[in-house]
Enzyme design. Structure first.
Site, PDB file in Angstrom:
ATOM      1  N   ASP A  85       0.788  -1.083  -0.192  1.00 54.78           N
ATOM      2  CA  ASP A  85      -0.424   0.185   0.020  1.00 54.78           C
ATOM      3  C   ASP A  85       0.660   0.841  -0.069  1.00 54.78           C
ATOM      4  O   ASP A  85       1.372   1.522   1.138  1.00 54.78           O
ATOM      5  CB  ASP A  85      -0.768  -0.001   1.660  1.00 54.78           C
ATOM      6  CG  ASP A  85      -2.009   1.049   1.244  1.00 54.78           C
ATOM      7  OD1 ASP A  85      -1.848   2.027   0.375  1.00 54.78           O
ATOM      8  OD2 ASP A  85      -3.041   0.494   2.154  1.00 54.78           O
ATOM      9  N   ASP A  96      -2.618   7.368  -3.343  1.00 50.29           N
ATOM     10  CA  ASP A  96      -2.828   6.160  -3.083  1.00 50.29           C
ATOM     11  C   ASP A  96      -3.211   5.129  -3.019  1.00 50.29           C
ATOM     12  O   ASP A  96      -4.511   5.086  -3.665  1.00 50.29           O
ATOM     13  CB  ASP A  96      -4.274   6.695  -0.867  1.00 50.29           C
ATOM     14  CG  ASP A  96      -3.581   5.871  -0.378  1.00 50.29           C
ATOM     15  OD1 ASP A  96      -3.317   4.812  -0.195  1.00 50.29           O
ATOM     16  OD2 ASP A  96      -4.621   5.966   1.095  1.00 50.29           O
ATOM     17  N   HIS A 163      -6.573  11.668   5.898  1.00 53.94           N
ATOM     18  CA  HIS A 163      -8.176  10.660   6.012  1.00 53.94           C
ATOM     19  C   HIS A 163      -9.139  11.996   6.311  1.00 53.94           C
ATOM     20  O   HIS A 163      -8.820  12.733   7.387  1.00 53.94           O
ATOM     21  CB  HIS A 163      -8.115   9.884   7.711  1.00 53.94           C
ATOM     22  CG  HIS A 163      -6.875   8.907   6.511  1.00 53.94           C
ATOM     23  ND1 HIS A 163      -5.449   8.356   7.490  1.00 53.94           N
ATOM     24  CD2 HIS A 163      -7.129   7.809   5.919  1.00 53.94           C
ATOM     25  CE1 HIS A 163      -5.385   7.254   7.434  1.00 53.94           C
ATOM     26  NE2 HIS A 163      -6.460   6.440   6.373  1.00 53.94           N
ATOM     27  N   GLU A 188     -10.403   1.028  -1.282  1.00 49.17           N
ATOM     28  CA  GLU A 188     -10.158  -0.058  -0.409  1.00 49.17           C
ATOM     29  C   GLU A 188     -10.635  -0.748  -0.036  1.00 49.17           C
ATOM     30  O   GLU A 188     -10.416  -1.503   0.828  1.00 49.17           O
ATOM     31  CB  GLU A 188      -9.290   0.648   0.153  1.00 49.17           C
ATOM     32  CG  GLU A 188      -9.145   1.563   1.009  1.00 49.17           C
ATOM     33  CD  GLU A 188      -7.787   2.065   2.009  1.00 49.17           C
ATOM     34  OE1 GLU A 188      -6.941   1.177   2.344  1.00 49.17           O
ATOM     35  OE2 GLU A 188      -7.663   3.149   2.529  1.00 49.17           O
ATOM     36  N   GLU A 276      -6.417  -0.777  -3.494  1.00 46.83           N
ATOM     37  CA  GLU A 276      -7.010   0.402  -4.145  1.00 46.83           C
ATOM     38  C   GLU A 276      -7.018   1.511  -4.868  1.00 46.83           C
ATOM     39  O   GLU A 276      -5.332   1.149  -5.322  1.00 46.83           O
ATOM     40  CB  GLU A 276      -6.562   1.330  -2.420  1.00 46.83           C
ATOM     41  CG  GLU A 276      -5.664   2.707  -1.864  1.00 46.83           C
ATOM     42  CD  GLU A 276      -6.241   2.497  -0.699  1.00 46.83           C
ATOM     43  OE1 GLU A 276      -4.803   1.664  -0.382  1.00 46.83           O
ATOM     44  OE2 GLU A 276      -6.392   3.747  -0.005  1.00 46.83           O
TER      45      GLU A 276
HETATM   46 MN    MN Z   1      -3.344   2.835   1.012  1.00 42.96          MN
HETATM   47 MN    MN Z   2      -6.211   4.744   1.695  1.00 40.59          MN
END
Ligand code: MN
Ligand code: MN
Length: 291
Positions: A85, A96, A163, A188, A276
Site C-alpha cells: 500500500d 493512495d 484521511h 480500498e 486500492e
Molecule cells: Mn492506501
Molecule cells: Mn487509503
C-alpha cells in the site's frame, strides 16, 4: 477543481501506479522484507515525489499498517499474501493505491478485492450514495465466499491530509454521504477468509503528528523536530535517528502529540487481500488517478 491542483493529483497518481507495479515484482519467496520496503520508498524520491505515508507492507492476516523496522529480518515465504500500500504526493496532493501479491495459491481471494474495487469504481458519479459503493464491494467479495473487512474504509483526501470525509464503506450502509463532483477519495476493499473485522496488534510502526503544542522533554522534542517536514503526514518509527527517539514515542502518544497506527489484523491464520485506487469525481463519472 483548479487545473494546477488536478495536474498535481494526476502526476502523483501516475508515479504511484508506476512504482507500485515495479514494487510488486520485487516481492518473491526468499527476498528480504526490509529491502523491498526501503527500495520502494527510495523510488518515490527518485521520481521527484514525496511519500504520503511509510510504505505499508502487511502479510497474511495483517490487513494494514505494518512496515519495516530497524533490523527487521523477515523474508517472504511460500504462501504469503502481501498487501503493498503506497502513498505518493506532489505538493501535498496525494495518490493512495494498493495491490496484493500472492505467494501461495490464493488467486480467488486476490480476485475478490480486485473485482470489488473495479465494480465500486463503476458506480462512482455525482448523486450516488457511498452506501451503494459499499454494497458493490460487499457483493463482489461475498459472492466469492469471502468477507469484506467492515471496519476498514476508503477515505477522502486533501492537501497534506490523508484521511477526511467522505468515508467509503466496504459494506452496504444506509444514510451515507452523497458523492459530488470534485470529491477526491480512495476506495480500498479488503477481502478476508477470517471474521471480516480487524483488531489492533501490539506492534506499532507508524505514527503521525496531530498537535503543535510545545514539548519539554528533550528526546521528545527531538522527535518532533525530526519529523517537522512531514507536515502532519504519517512517518515510520524506522525513520527516526536513534533508540532515544524510539523511547520517546509512547509519551508523545500519551500527551496526544502523536497518533499511532497499530498493525491491524483479522483472526490468526486468516488471509486478507486488498486493492486500492484514488479517484476524482467528475460530472458524469470519475477519473482514476492511480491506474
Ligand atoms: Mn492506501
Ligand atoms: Mn487509503
Amino acid at each position: 477543481m483548479d487545473d494546477a491542483v488536478l495536474d498535481n493529483y494526476i502526476l502523483a497518481g501516475k508515479i504511484a501506479a508506476k512504482i507500485l507495479r515495479e514494487g510488486e515484482t520485487r516481492i518473491r519467496i526468499g527476498t528480504s522484507y526490509l529491502e523491498v520496503v526501503e527500495s520502494i520508498e527510495s523510488r518515490v524520491a527518485e521520481e521527484g515525489a514525496g511519500l504520503a505515508f511509510p510504505l505499508n507492507l502487511s502479510l497474511n492476516e495483517d490487513a494494514a499498517h505494518d512496515t519495516g523496522s530497524v533490523g527487521d529480518d523477515r523474508v517472504f515465504a511460500r504462501g504469503d499474501v502481501a498487501k503493498l500500500d503506497l502513498g505518493v504526493h506532489i505538493n501535498g496532493y496525494i495518490a493512495d493505491t494498493a495491490t496484493t501479491v500472492d505467494l501461495g495459491s490464493n488467486s480467488l481471494l486476490v480476485e475478490a478485492s480486485y473485482q470489488a474495487l473495479e465494480h465500486a469504481i463503476k458506480t462512482v458519479r455525482p448523486g450516488v450514495s457511498v452506501g451503494d459503493v459499499g454494497a458493490a464491494i460487499q457483493y463482489e467479495i461475498e459472492s466469492r465466499g469471502y468477507r469484506p473487512v467492515s471496519n476498514l474504509t476508503g477515505h477522502g483526501l486533501d492537501r497534506f491530509v490523508i484521511h477526511r470525509p467522505p468515508t467509503i464503506p466496504n459494506v452496504r450502509v444506509t444514510g451515507g454521504v452523497i458523492l459530488e463532483e470534485g470529491m477526491v477519495f480512495a476506495i480500498e476493499p479488503f477481502a478476508s477468509t477470517g471474521s471480516g473485522r480487524v483488531g489492533e496488534k501490539t506492534k506499532k510502526e507508524i505514527y503521525q503528528q496531530i498537535s503543535n503544542k510545545p514539548v519539554r522533554v528533550p528526546s521528545a522534542r527531538a522527535v518532533l523536530e525530526h519529523i517537522r517536514d512531514r507536515r502532519g503526514l504519517p512517518f515510520a518509527r524506522r525513520w527516526l535517528p536513534d533508540k532515544k527517539s524510539d523511547i520517546a514515542l509512547p509519551g508523545l502518544v500519551r500527551t496526544q502529540h502523536l497518533h499511532v497506527y497499530p498493525v491491524l489484523a483479522d483472526i490468526a491464520g486468516s488471509l486478507v487481500s486488498q486493492h486500492e485506487h484514488t479517484l476524482i469525481v467528475t460530472g458524469d463519472g470519475c477519473i482514476v488517478t492511480t491506474r
